[in-house]
Scaffold this motif. Structure first.
Motif, short mmCIF file in Angstrom:
data_model
loop_
_atom_site.label_atom_id
_atom_site.label_comp_id
_atom_site.label_asym_id
_atom_site.label_seq_id
_atom_site.Cartn_x
_atom_site.Cartn_y
_atom_site.Cartn_z
N ASN A 268 0.79 -1.40 -0.03
CA ASN A 268 -0.16 -0.16 0.04
C ASN A 268 0.74 1.19 -0.11
N VAL A 269 1.68 1.38 -1.05
CA VAL A 269 2.70 2.20 -1.04
C VAL A 269 2.36 3.29 -2.48
N GLN A 270 2.13 4.56 -2.42
CA GLN A 270 2.03 5.30 -3.42
C GLN A 270 3.31 5.43 -4.17
N ASP A 271 3.44 5.34 -5.67
CA ASP A 271 4.84 5.80 -6.27
C ASP A 271 5.67 4.99 -5.51
N PRO A 272 5.89 3.53 -5.46
CA PRO A 272 6.76 2.82 -4.95
C PRO A 272 8.23 2.99 -4.96
N TYR A 273 8.65 3.22 -6.38
CA TYR A 273 10.04 3.54 -6.64
C TYR A 273 10.11 4.23 -7.84
N TYR A 274 10.98 5.17 -8.06
CA TYR A 274 11.21 5.95 -9.15
C TYR A 274 12.13 7.04 -9.22
N ARG A 275 12.71 7.71 -10.35
CA ARG A 275 13.83 8.36 -10.54
C ARG A 275 13.31 9.64 -11.26
#
Length: 334
Positions: A268-275
């Motif tokens: 339940n994480v918004q935008d889990p991983y990004y760059r």
């Protein structure tokens, strides 16, 4: 002899049963010994272990404190100390961040060590361990939504090196739970619970790209932004972290950061991983449950094993392993 071992390299809990062979004389079986206390590493894994390692105050005397005056006295001293915190310490004045000097270990005695109404500030110091503490409650009811009016962090680091932040519970702080700033490097953040905060863990505040940071086996939950936000970090290695109920964004690689994420568990994480467009990020082996938004990787990063050895736990086991092992432990600091 039968042996049962809990599967985790940091938890060694063995139980042995001995049965005596039958004979004409009846001999009672040996009593089963009580389980051993969980065993935890006494040295950091990751970048804090490199270039001589991080030993804190091991070269100095050991003292036990239960008042703010004594904690502040030993934490700010020029000599090395292992400072055992035995009890709840109210920080005075409220919101103050204790200026920790180099070559210090500040460690809670079992689960007794609570720092209430303040935190710690590591400003251009080296070789510091903050371990097994609960650091809590500087949240202000009249603050603005961005937590700018009251800069009360749990742990703030400016230009520090060789720091190990381990097995703490940091929650309900008015600004960042952890802020690693201004080229702080050779930092390992492990087995912590970062809980109930707006800004969880910010990294950066610099134009340089020199920092090396390891973040593993943390439980980050019920937070909003900076989980972490990683800006201009030369080498950032995140593995086996449990991210849960995060409303803002998860692992964000910014600036010229090179980030490696391995075997995380995102629930339940918004935008889990990004760059962003200038950072690089690789992700492998993670599990995402009920997550929405961005999950993006790209660019050339690095191999953490070129810098240190470590063992990955399967992502499917992370909630149980971190749930049992993160935060202050009754067997540490005794």
């Amino acid at each position: 002899m039968a042996k049962t071992t809990v599967r985790h390299r940091r938890w060694v809990i063995a139980a042995t049963a001995v049965a005596l062979s039958a004979s004409p004389l009846t001999v009672p079986a040996a009593a089963e010994p009580a389980p051993a206390a969980p065993a935890f590493a006494d040295a950091p894994e990751g970048f804090a272990s490199t270039d001589g390692g991080t030993t804190g105050g091991a070269a100095g005397s050991t003292v036990t404190v239960s008042t703010f005056a004594d904690l502040n006295r030993y934490a700010t001293a020029s000599e090395p100390y292992v400072i055992r915190v035995a009890g709840t310490i109210d920080v005075n004045p409220f919101g103050h961040e204790i200026r920790v000097a180099s070559n210090k270990t500040i460690i809670g005695v079992g689960t007794q060590g609570h720092i209430v109404g303040g935190g710690f500030f590591l400003n251009e110091v080296s070789n510091v361990i903050i371990r097994n503490l609960t650091i809590r409650d500087t949240r202000m009811p009249d603050d603005d939504p961005d937590d700018d009016a009251y800069d009360y962090d749990g742990i703030q680091l400016d230009g520090a090196d060789h720091v190990w932040i381990d097995h703490n519970r940091i929650e309900r702080m008015n600004d960042g739970l952890i802020d690693s700033r201004e080229d702080t490097t050779d930092l390992t953040v492990s087995w912590n619970i970062l809980n109930e905060g707006n800004k969880s863990f910010g990294i950066g505040w610099t134009d340089n790209v020199t920092a090396r940071i390891t973040i593993h086996h943390n439980w980050i939950r019920d937070t909003n932004a900076r989980n972490p936000s990683i800006d201009n970090v030369a080498l950032a290695h995140l593995y086996n972290n449990h991210m849960q109920d995060i409303t803002g964004y998860g692992n964000y690689s910014r600036g010229r950061t090179r980030a490696v994420i391995e075997n995380g568990y995102f629930d339940n994480v918004q935008d889990p991983y990004y760059r962003d467009s200038t950072a690089t990020l690789t992700e492998t082996g993670s599990i995402l449950v009920d997550c929405e938004g961005r999950r993006e990787e790209g660019g050339t990063t690095f191999d953490p094993r070129d810098h240190y050895s470590y063992t990955l736990d399967p992502a499917s086991e992370v909630p149980d392993i971190v749930g049992e092992g993160a935060g202050p432990q009754s067997s540490i600091g005794l």
